[in-house]
Design an enzyme around this catalytic site. Structure first.
Site, PDB file in Angstrom:
ATOM      1  N   GLY A  11       0.833  -1.195   0.000  1.00  0.00           N
ATOM      2  CA  GLY A  11       0.000   0.000   0.000  1.00  0.00           C
ATOM      3  C   GLY A  11       0.868   1.246   0.000  1.00  0.00           C
ATOM      4  O   GLY A  11       1.834   1.344   0.770  1.00  0.00           O
ATOM      5  N   ALA A  15       0.220   6.139   5.109  1.00  0.00           N
ATOM      6  CA  ALA A  15       0.823   5.240   6.108  1.00  0.00           C
ATOM      7  C   ALA A  15       1.943   4.420   5.492  1.00  0.00           C
ATOM      8  O   ALA A  15       3.016   4.270   6.082  1.00  0.00           O
ATOM      9  CB  ALA A  15      -0.253   4.335   6.703  1.00  0.00           C
ATOM     10  N   PHE A 115     -12.478  22.033  13.484  1.00  0.00           N
ATOM     11  CA  PHE A 115     -13.006  20.789  12.930  1.00  0.00           C
ATOM     12  C   PHE A 115     -13.886  20.127  13.981  1.00  0.00           C
ATOM     13  O   PHE A 115     -13.751  20.381  15.181  1.00  0.00           O
ATOM     14  CB  PHE A 115     -11.855  19.845  12.543  1.00  0.00           C
ATOM     15  CG  PHE A 115     -11.793  19.527  11.077  1.00  0.00           C
ATOM     16  CD1 PHE A 115     -11.389  20.489  10.164  1.00  0.00           C
ATOM     17  CD2 PHE A 115     -12.122  18.265  10.608  1.00  0.00           C
ATOM     18  CE1 PHE A 115     -11.318  20.197   8.809  1.00  0.00           C
ATOM     19  CE2 PHE A 115     -12.049  17.959   9.264  1.00  0.00           C
ATOM     20  CZ  PHE A 115     -11.647  18.926   8.362  1.00  0.00           C
ATOM     21  N   GLN A 235     -17.579   4.542  10.103  1.00  0.00           N
ATOM     22  CA  GLN A 235     -18.068   5.916  10.187  1.00  0.00           C
ATOM     23  C   GLN A 235     -18.740   6.368   8.894  1.00  0.00           C
ATOM     24  O   GLN A 235     -18.208   6.165   7.805  1.00  0.00           O
ATOM     25  CB  GLN A 235     -16.902   6.855  10.483  1.00  0.00           C
ATOM     26  CG  GLN A 235     -17.302   8.317  10.605  1.00  0.00           C
ATOM     27  CD  GLN A 235     -16.127   9.181  11.001  1.00  0.00           C
ATOM     28  OE1 GLN A 235     -15.364   9.616  10.153  1.00  0.00           O
ATOM     29  NE2 GLN A 235     -15.964   9.389  12.294  1.00  0.00           N
ATOM     30  N   HIS A 237     -19.620   9.711   7.131  1.00  0.00           N
ATOM     31  CA  HIS A 237     -19.360  11.147   7.147  1.00  0.00           C
ATOM     32  C   HIS A 237     -20.662  11.854   6.821  1.00  0.00           C
ATOM     33  O   HIS A 237     -21.375  11.471   5.887  1.00  0.00           O
ATOM     34  CB  HIS A 237     -18.289  11.496   6.113  1.00  0.00           C
ATOM     35  CG  HIS A 237     -17.723  12.871   6.264  1.00  0.00           C
ATOM     36  ND1 HIS A 237     -18.463  14.004   5.997  1.00  0.00           N
ATOM     37  CD2 HIS A 237     -16.488  13.301   6.640  1.00  0.00           C
ATOM     38  CE1 HIS A 237     -17.712  15.073   6.203  1.00  0.00           C
ATOM     39  NE2 HIS A 237     -16.508  14.671   6.600  1.00  0.00           N
ATOM     40  N   LEU A 247     -16.969  13.271  -1.079  1.00  0.00           N
ATOM     41  CA  LEU A 247     -16.882  13.963   0.198  1.00  0.00           C
ATOM     42  C   LEU A 247     -16.888  15.476   0.055  1.00  0.00           C
ATOM     43  O   LEU A 247     -16.221  16.038  -0.805  1.00  0.00           O
ATOM     44  CB  LEU A 247     -15.603  13.539   0.920  1.00  0.00           C
ATOM     45  CG  LEU A 247     -15.531  13.888   2.406  1.00  0.00           C
ATOM     46  CD1 LEU A 247     -16.579  13.122   3.174  1.00  0.00           C
ATOM     47  CD2 LEU A 247     -14.145  13.565   2.942  1.00  0.00           C
ATOM     48  N   GLU A 250     -15.264  18.414   6.093  1.00  0.00           N
ATOM     49  CA  GLU A 250     -15.690  19.052   7.333  1.00  0.00           C
ATOM     50  C   GLU A 250     -15.126  20.469   7.439  1.00  0.00           C
ATOM     51  O   GLU A 250     -15.628  21.303   8.195  1.00  0.00           O
ATOM     52  CB  GLU A 250     -15.204  18.203   8.504  1.00  0.00           C
ATOM     53  CG  GLU A 250     -15.961  18.360   9.784  1.00  0.00           C
ATOM     54  CD  GLU A 250     -15.697  17.184  10.695  1.00  0.00           C
ATOM     55  OE1 GLU A 250     -15.236  17.414  11.816  1.00  0.00           O
ATOM     56  OE2 GLU A 250     -15.937  16.036  10.276  1.00  0.00           O
ATOM     57  N   ARG A 281     -18.829  13.326  14.067  1.00  0.00           N
ATOM     58  CA  ARG A 281     -19.462  12.909  12.824  1.00  0.00           C
ATOM     59  C   ARG A 281     -20.633  11.964  13.026  1.00  0.00           C
ATOM     60  O   ARG A 281     -21.616  12.024  12.293  1.00  0.00           O
ATOM     61  CB  ARG A 281     -18.409  12.261  11.910  1.00  0.00           C
ATOM     62  CG  ARG A 281     -17.402  13.274  11.393  1.00  0.00           C
ATOM     63  CD  ARG A 281     -16.295  12.621  10.606  1.00  0.00           C
ATOM     64  NE  ARG A 281     -15.423  13.652  10.047  1.00  0.00           N
ATOM     65  CZ  ARG A 281     -14.345  13.375   9.319  1.00  0.00           C
ATOM     66  NH1 ARG A 281     -14.006  12.124   9.081  1.00  0.00           N
ATOM     67  NH2 ARG A 281     -13.600  14.356   8.832  1.00  0.00           N
ATOM     68  N   HIS A 368     -17.651   6.233   5.029  1.00  0.00           N
ATOM     69  CA  HIS A 368     -16.414   6.999   4.881  1.00  0.00           C
ATOM     70  C   HIS A 368     -15.176   6.330   5.450  1.00  0.00           C
ATOM     71  O   HIS A 368     -14.141   6.313   4.800  1.00  0.00           O
ATOM     72  CB  HIS A 368     -16.609   8.367   5.549  1.00  0.00           C
ATOM     73  CG  HIS A 368     -15.427   9.269   5.479  1.00  0.00           C
ATOM     74  ND1 HIS A 368     -14.832   9.635   4.283  1.00  0.00           N
ATOM     75  CD2 HIS A 368     -14.711   9.904   6.458  1.00  0.00           C
ATOM     76  CE1 HIS A 368     -13.823  10.453   4.522  1.00  0.00           C
ATOM     77  NE2 HIS A 368     -13.712  10.616   5.828  1.00  0.00           N
ATOM     78  N   ARG A 410     -14.292   8.213  14.804  1.00  0.00           N
ATOM     79  CA  ARG A 410     -13.076   8.991  14.581  1.00  0.00           C
ATOM     80  C   ARG A 410     -13.395  10.475  14.459  1.00  0.00           C
ATOM     81  O   ARG A 410     -14.346  10.855  13.782  1.00  0.00           O
ATOM     82  CB  ARG A 410     -12.366   8.520  13.307  1.00  0.00           C
ATOM     83  CG  ARG A 410     -11.159   9.380  12.958  1.00  0.00           C
ATOM     84  CD  ARG A 410     -10.447   8.883  11.724  1.00  0.00           C
ATOM     85  NE  ARG A 410     -11.194   9.033  10.495  1.00  0.00           N
ATOM     86  CZ  ARG A 410     -11.357  10.175   9.821  1.00  0.00           C
ATOM     87  NH1 ARG A 410     -10.850  11.307  10.300  1.00  0.00           N
ATOM     88  NH2 ARG A 410     -12.019  10.192   8.688  1.00  0.00           N
TER      89      ARG A 410
END
Length: 596
Positions: A11, A15, A115, A235, A237, A247, A250, A281, A368, A410
């Site tokens: 990946g 990260a 946020f 989650q 969103h 999206l 936020e 959220r 999300h 989150r």
């Protein structure tokens, strides 16, 4: 074909690249990605990365830690949350020094915006904690880290799709991947492997996730006997573009945007009277659903308006006495929207024909982010049971992992923070592990099982089922029964549907039997991964008879700390799903009711 590297990163999102950058400083490192790295999903993250820099007003990492724990509905492991929030400041400055072009204050400091869920813990008012690069922060992180990895001679295998993890005698030995360009299988022999494969939002019908987020990492882990943690928590969103799920950051609400129903009411005044549109959220998503269900959706449909028009926002700024840090009245102009939210303005004009400076935007909750995933410790080492026993050589970071810093819900900006903090920690520990370990021999024909499965898929020209039909029925079932609102009968129905779809999956037909760039077989394999992750999600959700964060049970609407303050662990064994649980790590903050 065989390859040999000390560390393999699967990946190439934030990260993976952060881990690769740090691992490459000590050991021979390669990154495998089914996409070209800069197309990874980190690039879609918009609004900011959280860090208590205090560049506009008082802030500190302990407030950030508390907000993270509170936002998680007290399911986050508090030691992990503290690590993330305290290391946030240094890692954001590190990105700045790498060349990331953050927005700036007039004094030249990194600019920050409010946020959802981020507060001054004394006044309970929103605090400016999101460090941002316009509304393309994730894109900038991805580009910056990729350039750094190239500079530090990280080896990339682009468009290599990992299909299996090699584990022998309880120790990780490498991975098996297919080269998309040729259809050939490759074995990568390694001392350490990191999964940074992202989420699985394509399980649901309306999602902000790209088509590539199909749960590859967790599905491979499940098939290798590794449990997944807290899979019931996904989650939604609150502000995806109506019908499309794309999206709307936020950051729009951080700049002052408000949610409005068909009666022209700013309805978050009722659901979160203190923090309003910047509540967590899960709270905002449920509020939108309730407005729609009570007949206050726009034009009787299942969406509401997100209004960032200057005349609307400035009216509420004046009503609520919102001021800048220097005490002057806060105001927003059309030019501010164009400067701070350029991509959002472009999205809404392109996809909706809506100019956000002149018209409100139609939005609805969109699947999300996965709070659960492959369980790890604070060094991103995968743990294999309820006793947190480390599985040697296997690491996970980012959305595919559950460390757990997000718990049941989150906070915005903590996803980008998660990937850079724990990606860095993974890379550091992979160097330590690789330097202390020898290459262990591969099993005989390590790709044999993968080859058998792959060739079986390729040979399915005479099946009676279509992958697209199965995927659509899975997404509808998950959206209808395992979405924002859940109850027992619906989730039982979802589990039954998924069991039937998994049986039908065994009889799918492929049109393309070729090897080169065979997207038909790749999508079929990804569908298998989606079905596996959907099933464990539905089963874990059915068992958790409480409401917490992103998991809301209409038949059990209260949080139940006495019975359910614990993480779920789910295994797939011999065709059945097994559940167990482990305790939440609580250090400084005892659970109490969340009030916004």
């Amino acid at each position: 074909m065989y390859h040999k590297y000390d560390a393999i990163i699967v990946g190439a999102g934030g990260a993976g690249l952060m881990a690769a950058l740090y691992a490459s400083r000590g050991v021979k490192t390669a990154v495998l990605s089914k996409l070209y790295p800069t197309r990874s999903h980190t690039g879609t993250a918009q609004g900011g990365v959280g860090a208590a820099l205090g560049n506009h007003e008082e802030d500190n990492p302990e407030w950030h830690t508390f907000d993270t724990i509170k936002g998680s509905d007290y399911l986050a492991d508090q030691d992990a949350a503290k690590v993330m929030c305290y290391e946030a400041v240094d890692v954001v400055y590190e990105l700045e020094h790498m060349g990331l072009p953050f927005n700036r204050t007039e004094e030249g400091r990194i600019a920050q915006r409010p946020f959802g869920g981020h507060t001054n813990n004394v006044t309970k008012k929103p605090v400016r904690r999101a460090c941002y690069a316009a509304d393309r922060t994730g894109h900038m992180i991805l580009q910056t880290l990729y350039q750094q990895c190239i500079q530090h001679n990280v080896t990339f295998f682009d468009e290599f799709h990992v299909l299996d993890l090699i584990i022998e005698d309880g120790v990780t030995r490498g991975v098996v991947a297919v080269e998309i360009a040729t259809g050939e299988l490759h074995v990568f022999h390694a001392k350490a492997v990191l999964f940074a494969t992202g989420g699985w939002g394509k399980v649901w019908r309306v999602t902000s996730n790209a088509h590539t987020l199909t749960g590859d990492g967790p599905a491979i882990a499940l098939r290798r006997g590794i449990p997944l943690e807290d899979m019931e928590f996904f989650q939604f969103h609150p502000t995806g573009i109506y019908k499309m799920g794309i999206l709307i950051t936020e950051g729009v609400r951080g700049e002052g945007g408000v949610l409005v129903n068909s009666e022209g009411e700013r309805f978050m005044d009722r659901y979160a009277p203190t923090i309003k549109d910047l509540a967590s959220r899960d709270v905002v998503s449920r509020a939108i659903y309730l407005e729609v269900r009570d007949g206050r959706g726009i034009d009787g449909k299942d969406y509401v308006h997100l209004d960032v028009r200057p005349e609307t926002v400035n009216r509420y700024f004046e009503r609520d006495g919102i001021k800048n840090p220097d005490g002057t009245p806060r105001r927003i102009t059309a030019a501010d929207i164009e400067a701070k939210l350029p991509d959002i303005a472009d999205f809404t004009r392109t996809y909706l024909g809506v100019d956000p400076t002149l018209q409100p935007m139609p939005v609805q909750p969109t699947a999300h982010y996965a709070m659960g995933g492959i369980p790890t410790d604070i060094w991103a080492r995968v743990v294999a049971d309820d006793k947190n026993t480390v599985l040697p050589g296997f690491y996970a970071a980012g959305e595919v992992a559950c460390v757990s810093v997000h718990g049941a819900n989150r906070l915005g900006t903590n996803s980008l923070l998660d990937i850079i903090v724990f990606g860095k920690r993974a890379g550091i520990d992979m160097v330590r592990y690789c330097q202390e370990s020898d290459f262990l021999p591969l099993p005989k024909e390590p790709e044999a099982f993968t080859r058998e499965q792959w060739e079986a898929l390729l040979s399915r020209q005479n099946g009676r089922e279509r992958a697209a039909d199965i995927r659509r029925e899975m997404q509808n079932a998950m959206m209808d029964y395992v979405g924002v609102f859940r109850e027992e009968a619906g989730m039982k129905q979802a589990v039954e549907i998924l069991e039937d779809l998994k049986e039908r999956y065994r009889h799918i037909a492929l049109d393309d039997a070729g090897k080169r760039y065979n997207t038909d077989v790749l999508e079929a394999w990804e569908l298998g991964a989606l079905l596996d992750t959907a099933e464990v999600t539905a089963v874990a959700a059915l068992e958790r008879s409480e409401s917490r964060g992103g998991h809301y049970r209409e038949d059990h609407p209260k949080r139940d700390d006495e019975n359910w303050l614990k993480h779920s662990l789910v295994w797939a064994k011999d065709g059945t799903i097994e559940l167990d649980y482990k305790p939440v790590t609580i250090t400084d903050y005892q659970p109490k009711e969340r009030v916004y």
